[in-house]
Design an enzyme around this catalytic site. Structure first.
Site, PDB file in Angstrom:
ATOM      1  N   ALA A  44      -3.120   5.872  31.324  1.00 13.35           N
ATOM      2  CA  ALA A  44      -4.165   5.431  30.395  1.00 13.35           C
ATOM      3  C   ALA A  44      -5.352   6.360  30.557  1.00 13.35           C
ATOM      4  O   ALA A  44      -5.549   6.957  31.615  1.00 13.35           O
ATOM      5  CB  ALA A  44      -4.561   3.979  30.661  1.00 13.35           C
ATOM      6  N   MET A  45      -6.173   6.481  29.503  1.00 20.52           N
ATOM      7  CA  MET A  45      -7.307   7.395  29.510  1.00 20.52           C
ATOM      8  C   MET A  45      -8.524   6.712  28.928  1.00 20.52           C
ATOM      9  O   MET A  45      -8.456   6.088  27.875  1.00 20.52           O
ATOM     10  CB  MET A  45      -6.968   8.662  28.718  1.00 20.52           C
ATOM     11  CG  MET A  45      -8.119   9.657  28.630  1.00 20.52           C
ATOM     12  SD  MET A  45      -8.628  10.255  30.273  1.00 20.52           S
ATOM     13  CE  MET A  45     -10.246  10.924  29.883  1.00 20.52           C
ATOM     14  N   GLU A  46      -9.671   6.904  29.605  1.00 18.69           N
ATOM     15  CA  GLU A  46     -10.883   6.120  29.382  1.00 18.69           C
ATOM     16  C   GLU A  46     -11.790   6.637  28.280  1.00 18.69           C
ATOM     17  O   GLU A  46     -13.005   6.520  28.375  1.00 18.69           O
ATOM     18  CB  GLU A  46     -11.690   6.071  30.685  1.00 18.69           C
ATOM     19  CG  GLU A  46     -12.305   7.404  31.122  1.00 18.69           C
ATOM     20  CD  GLU A  46     -11.484   8.191  32.110  1.00 18.69           C
ATOM     21  OE1 GLU A  46     -12.043   9.083  32.776  1.00 18.69           O
ATOM     22  OE2 GLU A  46     -10.267   7.921  32.228  1.00 18.69           O
ATOM     23  N   ASN A  47     -11.263   7.202  27.228  1.00 22.78           N
ATOM     24  CA  ASN A  47     -12.101   7.706  26.149  1.00 22.78           C
ATOM     25  C   ASN A  47     -13.137   6.653  25.744  1.00 22.78           C
ATOM     26  O   ASN A  47     -12.813   5.482  25.575  1.00 22.78           O
ATOM     27  CB  ASN A  47     -11.250   8.056  24.932  1.00 22.78           C
ATOM     28  CG  ASN A  47      -9.957   8.731  25.301  1.00 22.78           C
ATOM     29  OD1 ASN A  47      -9.952   9.792  25.879  1.00 22.78           O
ATOM     30  ND2 ASN A  47      -8.854   8.091  24.984  1.00 22.78           N
TER      31      ASN A  47
ATOM     32  N   HIS B 287      -9.914  -0.879  35.006  1.00 23.84           N
ATOM     33  CA  HIS B 287     -10.198   0.473  35.504  1.00 23.84           C
ATOM     34  C   HIS B 287     -10.744   1.337  34.373  1.00 23.84           C
ATOM     35  O   HIS B 287     -11.811   1.963  34.511  1.00 23.84           O
ATOM     36  CB  HIS B 287      -8.913   1.086  36.079  1.00 23.84           C
ATOM     37  CG  HIS B 287      -9.040   2.513  36.516  1.00 23.84           C
ATOM     38  ND1 HIS B 287      -9.033   2.895  37.833  1.00 23.84           N
ATOM     39  CD2 HIS B 287      -9.170   3.659  35.805  1.00 23.84           C
ATOM     40  CE1 HIS B 287      -9.157   4.206  37.917  1.00 23.84           C
ATOM     41  NE2 HIS B 287      -9.238   4.700  36.686  1.00 23.84           N
ATOM     42  N   GLU B 288     -10.023   1.387  33.262  1.00 22.06           N
ATOM     43  CA  GLU B 288     -10.481   2.238  32.155  1.00 22.06           C
ATOM     44  C   GLU B 288     -11.806   1.733  31.597  1.00 22.06           C
ATOM     45  O   GLU B 288     -12.672   2.525  31.204  1.00 22.06           O
ATOM     46  CB  GLU B 288      -9.412   2.289  31.060  1.00 22.06           C
ATOM     47  CG  GLU B 288      -8.029   2.719  31.523  1.00 22.06           C
ATOM     48  CD  GLU B 288      -8.010   4.026  32.292  1.00 22.06           C
ATOM     49  OE1 GLU B 288      -8.890   4.885  32.046  1.00 22.06           O
ATOM     50  OE2 GLU B 288      -7.122   4.199  33.151  1.00 22.06           O
TER      51      GLU B 288
ATOM     52  N   HIS C 124     -14.837   2.906  33.489  1.00 21.73           N
ATOM     53  CA  HIS C 124     -15.217   4.277  33.148  1.00 21.73           C
ATOM     54  C   HIS C 124     -16.225   4.343  32.001  1.00 21.73           C
ATOM     55  O   HIS C 124     -16.891   5.370  31.839  1.00 21.73           O
ATOM     56  CB  HIS C 124     -13.987   5.080  32.749  1.00 21.73           C
ATOM     57  CG  HIS C 124     -13.201   5.624  33.894  1.00 21.73           C
ATOM     58  ND1 HIS C 124     -13.748   6.398  34.879  1.00 21.73           N
ATOM     59  CD2 HIS C 124     -11.875   5.518  34.205  1.00 21.73           C
ATOM     60  CE1 HIS C 124     -12.807   6.755  35.737  1.00 21.73           C
ATOM     61  NE2 HIS C 124     -11.664   6.234  35.350  1.00 21.73           N
TER      62      HIS C 124
ATOM     63  N   GLU D 162     -13.177   8.267  39.397  1.00 19.39           N
ATOM     64  CA  GLU D 162     -11.900   7.606  39.642  1.00 19.39           C
ATOM     65  C   GLU D 162     -11.947   6.592  40.774  1.00 19.39           C
ATOM     66  O   GLU D 162     -11.413   5.489  40.651  1.00 19.39           O
ATOM     67  CB  GLU D 162     -10.813   8.656  39.889  1.00 19.39           C
ATOM     68  CG  GLU D 162     -10.602   9.596  38.711  1.00 19.39           C
ATOM     69  CD  GLU D 162     -10.253   8.873  37.417  1.00 19.39           C
ATOM     70  OE1 GLU D 162      -9.890   7.689  37.444  1.00 19.39           O
ATOM     71  OE2 GLU D 162     -10.362   9.517  36.353  1.00 19.39           O
TER      72      GLU D 162
END
Length: 811
Positions: free
Chosen positions: A261-264, A294-295, A298, A317
């Site tokens: 997953a990515m926190e854009n 988590h995301e 961010h 992170e």
């Protein structure tokens, strides 16, 4: 000429020279349904503090045209475009094409096998935006981004900011998004495709979740849980950081062929492997919760406040990994999240931190390629554990106050480690300089044990310990269980620390009770066996976890046998009351049997785990997990027949059972083909390939290796499952050639970006059919590999070397 990696010196020089005012990015996706190309026009407005100076812009895509203030530019061929003769105020315009949207970096086109629909996602951490459009690809050059995206008319386009203006253009639509806040380029995103969409209002936020249309039923099933967690997380962080998430719209997009997953900012991208066709288990639900949190963390730590350079990656992170467990325990139903963290991540970090790739949490990073190599267990679970210790060290109320001050002071800017330390020191009134040096700038793991001298108890550190606060618990036996009769917190400043305040006598003293610090523990020689026997009788998931982690660490260090550690953890598994940690224990004990035990002990340990699984299957709440465990440990025809009977119409469980039956030499070809025919999952072909991977058959092994490694057909989220079925104990003669093929593949393992590089390097590494000489060759091959491959390969080599040692202990 190769693509150059940005160095810290170059980044500092560029940041001192220019200030980016804004990005206007025009993206054309209309070629993607039938072709590979993403076409972009990047217009960057920026100022220079030194008119006449020269710098460069990053662009590793094919450049079709480029001008600076109207003057044509020529790319240098190394992923950069020189920018000579800067003016005080500049406008850069670059037309680029990324045609490798299947295996290339930055942007990916995925075709759903269920219906042929095409979806596209971007993902840019650490520096992959430059593969799609021209940008100053470093974290401290933050600026607003305005995206305009032209896409097929049937598609929905999503980006960081909400409420785009949509214009019809025949067979296409043009989506114009409002400016984002000031963001680093790696925090931006465009996701597009014919999505299934669900939206909810919650506490003033407009929440959206999206997935490919073939997963609509699964998304609808999980929607309430996802929205509940999202609402709870946004509320928790708003209070903890004294800053609500500042944007009304918050989207989460589940995409095919995405890794992790990515926190854009405002638009998190997930692998749609998190949308499980089978009803999720408790551990799978908890995993979704902590990844979601988590995301989300961010949004504050990474997006609103961003690290200045990649040496402070841990600020992103480690903090997000700490915060997600903190929020899960404090705001959701996942109140044993820290126990899951211990058994799922922290034990990996202990192993990594005691091996050849150990490094300080905060370390100098020469260039971005090196940064990609520290997305690891030390940055994530160790970093999270160290931040939990920091909160314990200063007190939670003061920790919250310091974080609130940090965000208020640095919102929309960039920071260094010292900025965070200063905020927490001011709020707590503690000098944290020594704490910072010991915990963040020093590699390695402290180890503690207790010494008894009459009624005197002393906590003893092996070496010079870090400053820290930890707890020692006292337990007395009541019937067949242990009850806590005392708990004291001890502040450690030197090698020997008196422990006072505990009951005069106790049946068991547990060091690092409540798991407040990052340190391994050892029982003294007189209590070693009793700790192993008593671990299952401790009263809480976290206390049992601390004892089990000690047994596991002793196994990895060669201080106990696989049989001893396996018996200890199997007993804990049988007694565990927290549903979410059943699966981590199953993973650990099965790994002990398969990977760590001598061949002579493997069958008995596996049979013991299988027996526990059959007993646990009698509990309706644990039946699913137990049957999955049995599918991995079934020891023969009787177990398999019983498992087949229990599976009934459960397609997921039938696939799992077929993998085990294939490994044991069963003729599963016809049944696998029939199950593939009736399985509605568009990715069911991967399940069939996993079955084939397990077969003790040279033709099957060769086919799977080609499809997995050479052709890279398997989605990155499924690589670990296929590889685990491929590398099976007892198949050494079949597997030996592929161990050599792995070494041949090392120079190419970095292809596709950071996540595939880490995944392929780790999961393809052979745990069988190798010896110490092979591991030496693997370490030698690592020397010439890309940094992320080198780091992962060395770490895996160390773990397998420890396994080989364990396999000969008492063999």
């Amino acid at each position: 000429m190769g693509i150059r990696s940005l160095t810290r010196t170059e980044a500092e020089r560029r940041a001192a020279l220019i200030t980016v005012e804004r990005y206007d990015i025009d993206i054309d996706l209309t070629a993607l349904p039938d072709g590979p190309e993403v076409r972009c026009v990047s217009t960057v407005t920026f100022t220079s503090s030194e008119p006449g100076a020269e710098t460069f812009v990053d662009c590793a895509a094919e450049v079709r045209a480029a001008t600076l203030n109207g003057t044509p530019l020529t790319p240098s061929g190394d992923g950069r475009i020189p920018l000579p003769g800067l003016a005080a105020h500049n406008v850069l315009r670059v037309e680029s094409v990324q045609a490798d949207t299947i295996t290339g970096e930055g942007v990916h086109k995925a075709t759903d096998p269920a219906d042929g629909e095409v979806y596209v996602w971007t993902s840019f951490e650490p520096d992959e935006a430059r593969f799609v459009w021209a940008c100053f690809d470093q974290p401290d050059l933050k600026a607003p981004h305005a995206f305009t995206v032209t896409a097929p008319a049937a598609w929905t386009v999503l980006s960081n900011s909400g409420d785009p203006r949509i214009e019809e253009q025949g067979a296409a639509r043009r989506w114009s998004f409002p400016d984002t806040p000031a963001l680093s380029v790696y925090n931006t995103v465009v996701n597009a495709g014919p999505f299934h969409e669900i939206r909810r209002e919650a506490d003033g936020h407009d929440l959206g979740i999206y997935a490919r249309r073939s997963l609509a039923e699964v998304l609808e099933r999980d929607a309430d849980e996802i929205f509940t967690l999202t609402r709870q997380g946004l509320a928790f962080y708003a209070e903890a950081f004294a800053m609500p998430f500042p944007q009304r719209k918050y989207d989460q997009v589940f995409m095919p062929e995405f890794g992790g997953a990515m926190e854009n900012y405002g638009c998190v991208t997930w692998s749609d492997a998190f949308l499980r066709r089978a009803v999720p288990t408790p551990a799978e639900r908890e995993l979704l919760a902590v990844v979601l949190l988590h995301e989300m963390a961010h949004m504050w730590f990474g997006n609103i406040v961003t690290m200045r350079w990649w040496d402070d990656l841990w600020l992103n992170e480690a903090f997000a990994e700490f915060a997600c467990h903190w929020a899960a325990e404090g705001a959701t139903r996942y109140t044993d999240a820290w126990a899951g963290h211990l058994l799922g991540g922290k034990v990996r970090a202990y192993l990594s931190d005691q091996g050849p790739v150990s490094h300080p949490i905060h370390q100098p990073i020469h260039d971005v390629a090196q940064a990609a190599s520290i997305f690891d267990s030390i940055t994530y679970p160790k970093g999270a554990s160290v931040l939990l210790q920091l909160m314990t060290y200063v007190g939670e109320d003061r920790f919250r106050a310091g974080m609130a001050a940090y965000f208020a002071r640095h919102a929309w800017g960039t920071t260094t480690l010292q900025d965070l330390i200063d905020a927490l020191a001011e709020a707590s009134g503690r000098d944290l300089a020594g704490w910072r040096k010991a915990w963040l700038e020093t590699a390695g793991t402290d180890r503690f044990t207790l010494e008894h001298d009459g009624d005197t108890v002393t906590l003893f550190a092996d070496g010079n310990p870090r400053p820290q606060v930890l707890a020692v618990g006292a337990y007395d036996r009541v019937g067949d269980a242990l009850e806590r009769t005392g708990l004291v917190r001890v502040e450690v400043t030197e090698a020997r620390t008196p422990v006072t305040g505990l009951p005069a006598t106790s049946d068991l003293l547990l060091v690092n009770d409540d798991d407040l610090t990052f340190a391994t523990t050892r029982p003294d020689p007189t209590t070693r066996d009793s700790l192993f026997r008593a671990a299952a009788q401790l009263p809480t998931a976290i206390s049992r976890g601390v004892a089990a982690a000690t047994a596991w660490d002793m196994l990895t260090a060669g201080e106990t046998t696989a049989a001893e550690a396996g018996r200890c953890l199997t007993a804990v598994l049988a007694a565990e009351t927290s549903d979410a940690v059943i699966e981590p224990y199953l993973t650990l004990v099965t790994n002990i049997a398969e990977l760590w035990a001598p061949a002579a002990d493997r069958a008995a340990l596996t049979e013991a785990v299988a027996a526990v699984c059959r007993r646990l299957a009698d509990d309706p709440g644990r039946r699913q997990v137990a049957l999955r465990g049995l599918a991995r440990t079934a020891t023969g025809a009787e177990d398999l027949a019983w498992l087949r009977e229990q599976a009934g119409d459960d397609v997921d469980l039938r696939w799992r059972a077929l993998v085990r039956e294939a490994e044991l030499g069963g003729d599963v070809t016809a049944e696998s083909a029939a199950l593939l025919e009736r399985d509605a999952d568009p990715d069911a072909w991967v399940r069939a390939l996993t079955v084939r991977a397990a077969l003790p058959d040279p033709a099957a092994k060769a086919e799977v290796w080609r499809r997995l490694v050479v052709d890279r057909e398997v989605p990155v989220a499924a690589v670990s499952a296929v590889a685990a079925a491929f590398w099976r104990p007892g198949q050494d003669d079949l597997l030996a050639p592929f161990a050599e093929h792995y070494l041949t593949a090392v120079p190419e393992l970095h292809q596709g970006g950071m996540i595939p590089a880490m995944t392929y390097t780790s999961h393809l590494f052979p745990p069988y059919a190798i010896d110490s000489a092979y591991l030496d060759k693997a370490c030698q091959a690592a020397g010439d590999a890309a940094p992320v491959v080198r780091k992962t390969l060395l770490e895996r080599s160390d773990a397998v070397r420890r396994m080989l040692h364990a396999r000969v202990m008492n063999a």
